[in-house]
Design a protein around this motif. Structure first.
Motif, mmCIF file in Angstrom:
data_model
loop_
_atom_site.group_PDB
_atom_site.id
_atom_site.type_symbol
_atom_site.label_atom_id
_atom_site.label_comp_id
_atom_site.label_asym_id
_atom_site.label_seq_id
_atom_site.Cartn_x
_atom_site.Cartn_y
_atom_site.Cartn_z
ATOM 1 N N ALA A 1 0.729 -1.438 -0.319
ATOM 2 C CA ALA A 1 -0.145 -0.225 0.037
ATOM 3 C C ALA A 1 0.984 1.727 0.180
ATOM 4 C CB ALA A 1 -0.764 -0.304 1.115
ATOM 5 N N VAL A 2 1.425 1.372 0.455
ATOM 6 C CA VAL A 2 2.622 2.560 0.895
ATOM 7 C C VAL A 2 3.238 2.816 -0.475
ATOM 8 C CG1 VAL A 2 5.250 3.170 1.831
ATOM 9 C CG2 VAL A 2 3.186 2.580 3.017
ATOM 10 N N ALA A 3 3.663 1.978 -1.565
ATOM 11 C CA ALA A 3 4.888 1.817 -2.288
ATOM 12 C C ALA A 3 3.669 2.294 -3.297
ATOM 13 C CB ALA A 3 5.103 0.130 -2.960
ATOM 14 N N ILE A 4 2.056 1.638 -3.642
ATOM 15 C CA ILE A 4 1.159 1.815 -4.462
ATOM 16 C C ILE A 4 0.903 3.679 -4.789
ATOM 17 C CG2 ILE A 4 -1.065 1.670 -5.247
ATOM 18 C CD1 ILE A 4 -0.677 -1.118 -4.438
ATOM 19 N N THR A 5 1.233 4.028 -2.944
ATOM 20 C CA THR A 5 0.904 5.610 -2.368
ATOM 21 C C THR A 5 1.876 6.051 -3.063
ATOM 22 O OG1 THR A 5 -0.711 4.898 -1.014
ATOM 23 C CG2 THR A 5 -0.033 6.830 -1.334
ATOM 24 N N GLY A 6 2.899 6.211 -2.934
ATOM 25 C CA GLY A 6 4.116 6.360 -3.294
ATOM 26 C C GLY A 6 4.258 6.826 -5.228
ATOM 27 N N ALA A 7 4.071 5.457 -6.047
ATOM 28 C CA ALA A 7 3.665 5.742 -7.333
ATOM 29 C C ALA A 7 2.544 6.076 -7.747
ATOM 30 C CB ALA A 7 3.949 4.652 -7.430
ATOM 31 N N SER A 8 1.608 6.625 -7.263
ATOM 32 C CA SER A 8 0.447 7.670 -7.668
ATOM 33 C C SER A 8 0.640 8.862 -6.844
ATOM 34 C CB SER A 8 -0.592 6.577 -7.227
ATOM 35 O OG SER A 8 -0.251 7.278 -5.285
ATOM 36 N N VAL A 9 2.050 9.522 -6.096
ATOM 37 C CA VAL A 9 1.824 10.705 -5.674
ATOM 38 C C VAL A 9 2.890 11.219 -6.873
ATOM 39 C CG1 VAL A 9 3.015 11.862 -4.281
ATOM 40 C CG2 VAL A 9 1.085 10.687 -3.073
ATOM 41 N N ALA A 10 3.897 10.179 -7.394
ATOM 42 C CA ALA A 10 5.203 10.910 -8.304
ATOM 43 C C ALA A 10 4.575 11.080 -9.085
ATOM 44 C CB ALA A 10 5.933 9.805 -8.258
ATOM 45 N N ILE A 11 3.666 9.929 -9.653
ATOM 46 C CA ILE A 11 2.976 10.025 -11.024
ATOM 47 C C ILE A 11 2.254 11.467 -11.138
ATOM 48 C CG2 ILE A 11 1.620 9.534 -12.805
ATOM 49 C CD1 ILE A 11 2.200 6.712 -11.815
ATOM 50 N N CYS A 12 1.631 11.496 -10.401
ATOM 51 C CA CYS A 12 0.666 13.057 -10.326
ATOM 52 C C CYS A 12 1.411 14.526 -9.879
ATOM 53 C CB CYS A 12 -0.616 12.836 -8.922
ATOM 54 S SG CYS A 12 -1.312 11.882 -8.839
ATOM 55 N N ALA A 13 2.818 14.225 -9.489
ATOM 56 C CA ALA A 13 3.702 15.534 -9.537
ATOM 57 C C ALA A 13 4.689 15.536 -10.822
ATOM 58 C CB ALA A 13 4.935 14.812 -8.623
ATOM 59 N N LEU A 14 4.671 14.807 -11.796
ATOM 60 C CA LEU A 14 5.366 14.855 -12.972
ATOM 61 C C LEU A 14 3.904 15.187 -13.801
ATOM 62 C CD1 LEU A 14 7.411 11.195 -13.760
ATOM 63 C CD2 LEU A 14 7.790 13.701 -13.605
ATOM 64 N N VAL A 15 2.749 15.092 -13.690
ATOM 65 C CA VAL A 15 1.719 15.354 -14.352
ATOM 66 C C VAL A 15 0.912 16.833 -13.968
ATOM 67 C CG1 VAL A 15 -0.952 15.262 -15.145
ATOM 68 C CG2 VAL A 15 0.305 13.233 -15.219
ATOM 69 N N ILE A 16 1.374 16.581 -12.920
ATOM 70 C CA ILE A 16 1.092 18.505 -12.791
ATOM 71 C C ILE A 16 2.009 19.514 -13.117
ATOM 72 C CG2 ILE A 16 1.205 19.953 -10.848
ATOM 73 C CD1 ILE A 16 -0.614 17.849 -8.834
ATOM 74 N N ARG A 17 3.204 18.826 -12.391
ATOM 75 C CA ARG A 17 4.566 19.844 -13.527
ATOM 76 C C ARG A 17 4.453 19.571 -14.987
ATOM 77 N NH1 ARG A 17 10.270 17.259 -12.643
ATOM 78 N NH2 ARG A 17 10.524 17.084 -14.864
ATOM 79 N N SER A 18 4.084 18.716 -15.290
ATOM 80 C CA SER A 18 3.946 19.084 -16.996
ATOM 81 C C SER A 18 3.005 19.533 -17.752
ATOM 82 C CB SER A 18 3.856 17.769 -17.630
ATOM 83 O OG SER A 18 3.503 17.882 -18.825
ATOM 84 N N LEU A 19 2.044 20.005 -16.857
ATOM 85 C CA LEU A 19 0.838 20.839 -17.147
ATOM 86 C C LEU A 19 1.194 22.283 -16.438
ATOM 87 C CD1 LEU A 19 -2.248 19.241 -15.314
ATOM 88 C CD2 LEU A 19 -2.394 19.063 -18.571
ATOM 89 N N ILE A 20 2.082 22.642 -15.566
ATOM 90 C CA ILE A 20 2.443 23.854 -15.311
ATOM 91 C C ILE A 20 4.101 24.206 -16.127
ATOM 92 C CG2 ILE A 20 4.278 25.158 -14.060
ATOM 93 C CD1 ILE A 20 2.755 23.993 -12.076
ATOM 94 N N THR A 21 4.422 23.550 -17.163
ATOM 95 C CA THR A 21 5.642 23.643 -17.562
ATOM 96 C C THR A 21 4.873 24.045 -19.619
ATOM 97 O OG1 THR A 21 6.335 21.628 -18.606
ATOM 98 C CG2 THR A 21 7.208 22.601 -16.482
ATOM 99 N N SER A 22 3.814 23.624 -19.203
ATOM 100 C CA SER A 22 3.112 23.896 -21.123
ATOM 101 C C SER A 22 2.406 24.721 -20.971
ATOM 102 C CB SER A 22 2.673 22.006 -21.405
ATOM 103 O OG SER A 22 1.168 22.178 -20.423
ATOM 104 N N GLU A 23 2.003 24.908 -20.048
ATOM 105 C CA GLU A 23 0.841 26.284 -20.193
ATOM 106 C C GLU A 23 1.684 28.196 -20.046
ATOM 107 O OE1 GLU A 23 -1.938 28.855 -16.096
ATOM 108 O OE2 GLU A 23 -1.728 26.712 -16.424
#
Length: 102
Positions: A76-98
């Motif tokens: 559960a901890v590993a899955i949560t960490g991976a999902s948080v990392a993916i969310c951070a990458l998506v948000i960073r990508s959205l901010i840089t493309s904007e």
């Protein structure tokens, strides 16, 4: 400027008794008499093959259950960490493309 004060030993105020005199005593070694071993009032536990199998089975079950719980918590901890990392990458990508569009 700051000097420590060394405490002085206060003088006794009451009556002071003289020290007691301790006289040495002689030690006489006695031969111990043989005494029978004390018997325990508790009943002894006898392990039969059935109880040994039950104890081993119960211990194995406890180890397996605790292991499964710990592995599931780690997963559960590993899955949560991976999902948080993916969310951070998506948000960073959205901010840089904007920022590039402006």
């Amino acid at each position: 400027m700051l000097r420590p004060k060394v405490p002085t030993m206060p003088q006794p105020t009451g009556r002071v008794a003289p020290p007691a005199v301790v006289e040495p005593t002689t030690v006489i070694q006695a031969i111990p008499a043989s005494t029978p071993a004390p018997t325990s009032a508790r009943p002894t536990i006898q392990l039969t093959p059935g109880t040994v199998i039950a104890l081993v089975g119960g211990g194995t079950t406890v180890v397996l259950v605790v292991g499964a719980v710990l592995v599931s918590m780690l997963l559960a901890v590993a899955i949560t960490g991976a999902s948080v990392a993916i969310c951070a990458l998506v948000i960073r990508s959205l901010i840089t493309s904007e920022n590039k569009r402006r």
